[in-house]
Design a protein around this motif. Structure first.
Motif, PDB file in Angstrom:
ATOM      1  N   UNK A 123       0.778  -1.230   0.000  1.00 11.28           N
ATOM      2  CA  UNK A 123       0.000   0.000   0.000  1.00 11.28           C
ATOM      3  C   UNK A 123       0.807   1.276   0.000  1.00 11.28           C
ATOM      4  N   UNK A 124       2.108   1.187  -0.237  1.00 11.42           N
ATOM      5  CA  UNK A 124       2.953   2.384  -0.177  1.00 11.42           C
ATOM      6  C   UNK A 124       2.498   3.471  -1.146  1.00 11.42           C
ATOM      7  N   UNK A 125       2.212   3.088  -2.368  1.00 12.94           N
ATOM      8  CA  UNK A 125       1.839   4.091  -3.373  1.00 12.94           C
ATOM      9  C   UNK A 125       0.428   4.632  -3.163  1.00 12.94           C
ATOM     10  N   UNK A 126      -0.316   4.024  -2.220  1.00 12.12           N
ATOM     11  CA  UNK A 126      -1.649   4.565  -1.930  1.00 12.12           C
ATOM     12  C   UNK A 126      -1.563   5.765  -0.987  1.00 12.12           C
ATOM     13  N   UNK A 127      -0.409   5.979  -0.391  1.00  9.62           N
ATOM     14  CA  UNK A 127      -0.218   7.151   0.456  1.00  9.62           C
ATOM     15  C   UNK A 127      -0.156   8.376  -0.460  1.00  9.62           C
ATOM     16  N   UNK A 128      -1.118   9.294  -0.340  1.00 10.38           N
ATOM     17  CA  UNK A 128      -1.152  10.438  -1.269  1.00 10.38           C
ATOM     18  C   UNK A 128       0.164  11.213  -1.333  1.00 10.38           C
ATOM     19  N   UNK A 129       0.837  11.337  -0.203  1.00  7.89           N
ATOM     20  CA  UNK A 129       2.097  12.082  -0.170  1.00  7.89           C
ATOM     21  C   UNK A 129       3.148  11.446  -1.076  1.00  7.89           C
ATOM     22  N   UNK A 130       3.147  10.129  -1.210  1.00  8.84           N
ATOM     23  CA  UNK A 130       4.106   9.449  -2.081  1.00  8.84           C
ATOM     24  C   UNK A 130       3.593   9.349  -3.516  1.00  8.84           C
ATOM     25  N   UNK A 131       2.301   9.089  -3.655  1.00  7.87           N
ATOM     26  CA  UNK A 131       1.717   8.881  -4.988  1.00  7.87           C
ATOM     27  C   UNK A 131       1.809  10.122  -5.866  1.00  7.87           C
ATOM     28  N   UNK A 132       1.808  11.299  -5.256  1.00  8.15           N
ATOM     29  CA  UNK A 132       1.791  12.537  -6.043  1.00  8.15           C
ATOM     30  C   UNK A 132       3.178  13.053  -6.404  1.00  8.15           C
ATOM     31  N   UNK A 133       4.221  12.357  -5.986  1.00  7.47           N
ATOM     32  CA  UNK A 133       5.583  12.836  -6.245  1.00  7.47           C
ATOM     33  C   UNK A 133       6.032  12.578  -7.674  1.00  7.47           C
ATOM     34  N   UNK A 134       6.727  13.558  -8.210  1.00  2.00           N
ATOM     35  CA  UNK A 134       7.362  13.393  -9.509  1.00  2.00           C
ATOM     36  C   UNK A 134       8.650  12.606  -9.345  1.00  2.00           C
ATOM     37  N   UNK A 139      17.588   9.707  -7.767  1.00  2.00           N
ATOM     38  CA  UNK A 139      17.337   8.283  -7.976  1.00  2.00           C
ATOM     39  C   UNK A 139      16.888   8.006  -9.406  1.00  2.00           C
ATOM     40  N   UNK A 140      15.874   8.721  -9.841  1.00  2.00           N
ATOM     41  CA  UNK A 140      15.264   8.458 -11.145  1.00  2.00           C
ATOM     42  C   UNK A 140      15.994   9.125 -12.294  1.00  2.00           C
ATOM     43  N   UNK A 141      16.730  10.176 -11.967  1.00  6.50           N
ATOM     44  CA  UNK A 141      17.370  10.945 -13.024  1.00  6.50           C
ATOM     45  C   UNK A 141      16.340  11.798 -13.746  1.00  6.50           C
ATOM     46  N   UNK A 142      16.797  12.801 -14.392  1.00  9.30           N
ATOM     47  CA  UNK A 142      15.917  13.693 -15.142  1.00  9.30           C
ATOM     48  C   UNK A 142      16.488  13.848 -16.545  1.00  9.30           C
ATOM     49  N   UNK A 143      15.668  13.628 -17.538  1.00 10.68           N
ATOM     50  CA  UNK A 143      16.134  13.757 -18.916  1.00 10.68           C
ATOM     51  C   UNK A 143      15.791  15.138 -19.452  1.00 10.68           C
ATOM     52  N   UNK A 144      16.498  15.521 -20.464  1.00  8.10           N
ATOM     53  CA  UNK A 144      16.235  16.792 -21.128  1.00  8.10           C
ATOM     54  C   UNK A 144      14.810  16.805 -21.696  1.00  8.10           C
ATOM     55  N   UNK A 145      14.394  15.691 -22.266  1.00  6.35           N
ATOM     56  CA  UNK A 145      13.029  15.616 -22.821  1.00  6.35           C
ATOM     57  C   UNK A 145      11.984  15.819 -21.732  1.00  6.35           C
ATOM     58  N   UNK A 146      12.176  15.181 -20.568  1.00  4.76           N
ATOM     59  CA  UNK A 146      11.216  15.318 -19.460  1.00  4.76           C
ATOM     60  C   UNK A 146      11.136  16.773 -18.998  1.00  4.76           C
ATOM     61  N   UNK A 161       8.074  26.157 -10.609  1.00  5.89           N
ATOM     62  CA  UNK A 161       7.931  24.860 -11.256  1.00  5.89           C
ATOM     63  C   UNK A 161       8.901  23.849 -10.647  1.00  5.89           C
ATOM     64  N   UNK A 162      10.124  24.277 -10.386  1.00  4.84           N
ATOM     65  CA  UNK A 162      11.108  23.373  -9.773  1.00  4.84           C
ATOM     66  C   UNK A 162      10.656  22.862  -8.411  1.00  4.84           C
ATOM     67  N   UNK A 163       9.970  23.691  -7.655  1.00  2.00           N
ATOM     68  CA  UNK A 163       9.553  23.300  -6.300  1.00  2.00           C
ATOM     69  C   UNK A 163       8.239  22.531  -6.284  1.00  2.00           C
ATOM     70  N   UNK A 164       7.572  22.409  -7.403  1.00  2.00           N
ATOM     71  CA  UNK A 164       6.330  21.645  -7.449  1.00  2.00           C
ATOM     72  C   UNK A 164       6.669  20.155  -7.369  1.00  2.00           C
ATOM     73  N   UNK A 165       6.260  19.521  -6.282  1.00  2.00           N
ATOM     74  CA  UNK A 165       6.647  18.144  -5.989  1.00  2.00           C
ATOM     75  C   UNK A 165       6.134  17.130  -7.006  1.00  2.00           C
ATOM     76  N   UNK A 166       5.051  17.448  -7.702  1.00  2.00           N
ATOM     77  CA  UNK A 166       4.541  16.511  -8.701  1.00  2.00           C
ATOM     78  C   UNK A 166       5.382  16.537  -9.990  1.00  2.00           C
ATOM     79  N   UNK A 167       6.195  17.554 -10.151  1.00  2.00           N
ATOM     80  CA  UNK A 167       7.060  17.650 -11.326  1.00  2.00           C
ATOM     81  C   UNK A 167       8.439  17.062 -11.016  1.00  2.00           C
ATOM     82  N   UNK A 168       9.041  17.496  -9.913  1.00  2.00           N
ATOM     83  CA  UNK A 168      10.319  16.951  -9.454  1.00  2.00           C
ATOM     84  C   UNK A 168      10.191  16.750  -7.956  1.00  2.00           C
ATOM     85  N   UNK A 169      10.261  15.507  -7.525  1.00  2.00           N
ATOM     86  CA  UNK A 169      10.081  15.194  -6.108  1.00  2.00           C
ATOM     87  C   UNK A 169      11.323  15.506  -5.292  1.00  2.00           C
ATOM     88  N   UNK A 170      11.153  16.313  -4.252  1.00  2.00           N
ATOM     89  CA  UNK A 170      12.217  16.523  -3.284  1.00  2.00           C
ATOM     90  C   UNK A 170      12.929  17.853  -3.343  1.00  2.00           C
TER      91      UNK A 170
END
Length: 173
Positions: A123-134, A139-146, A161-170
């Motif tokens: 049920x980890x991804x059912x936690x809204x705080x985790x599910x909404x993260x970009x 860990x995931x890396x960020x591509x130029x296309x993304x 935009x950088x601080x929006x957690x759904x775009x880039x988490x953390x």
């Protein structure tokens, strides 16, 4: 607010201190930190269990235990996890984790903004705080296309935009 590199350091420390150890006693000092279950239920599912892994998702720490449970923690603004010295008091401690090797880990949080959940692994991804993260940049890396896709569709300031957690988490301020 602890920033992503600080939370990563806490995760590294927890891998050294907690991973592979068994919790001999869980001492809940301030139940306000517990977000989803009672202290009694926490103790039932954590005490006597070995921590199998410590991971991080954005600014959330995940301590995985035998039996399929994961402690998810957020440090809040002033939280930190420290090893207590034998003669050290537990001022500002919200909970203590006593390990089978005699060490005691303390979640200290003077302003009491930290939070903790105990979840089934499934049920980890059912936690809204985790599910909404970009994606997590470390860990995931960020591509130029993304990044181009996310930033090219908005007229908002780059910092917002950088601080929006759904775009880039953390990423924080």
């Amino acid at each position: 607010m602890p920033e992503l590199p600080e939370v990563e350091i806490v995760a590294i420390n927890l891998r050294e201190w907690l991973q592979g150890s068994t919790v001999s006693k869980l001492e809940i000092i301030d139940e306000k930190i517990l977000q989803n279950l009672s202290a009694r239920t926490w103790k039932k599912h954590v005490q006597g269990r070995r921590c199998t892994a410590v991971t991080r998702r954005a600014k959330y720490l995940l301590c995985h235990f035998e039996g399929g449970r994961t402690l998810v923690g957020h440090l809040g603004m002033t939280g930190k996890i420290v090893k207590l010295a034998p003669d050290e008091g537990n001022r500002h401690s919200r909970f203590l984790v006593h390990l089978d090797n005699g060490q005691i880990l303390s979640f200290k949080d003077p302003r009491r903004f930290g939070k903790a959940w105990l979840l089934d692994d499934a049920g980890l991804e059912s936690l809204p705080e985790l599910a909404s993260l970009g994606p997590d940049p470390l860990v995931d890396g960020l591509t130029l296309d993304y990044l181009s896709d996310r930033f090219g569709k908005t007229a908002r300031a780059i910092k917002v935009v950088l601080m929006e957690q759904s775009i880039i988490g953390g990423i924080g301020n």
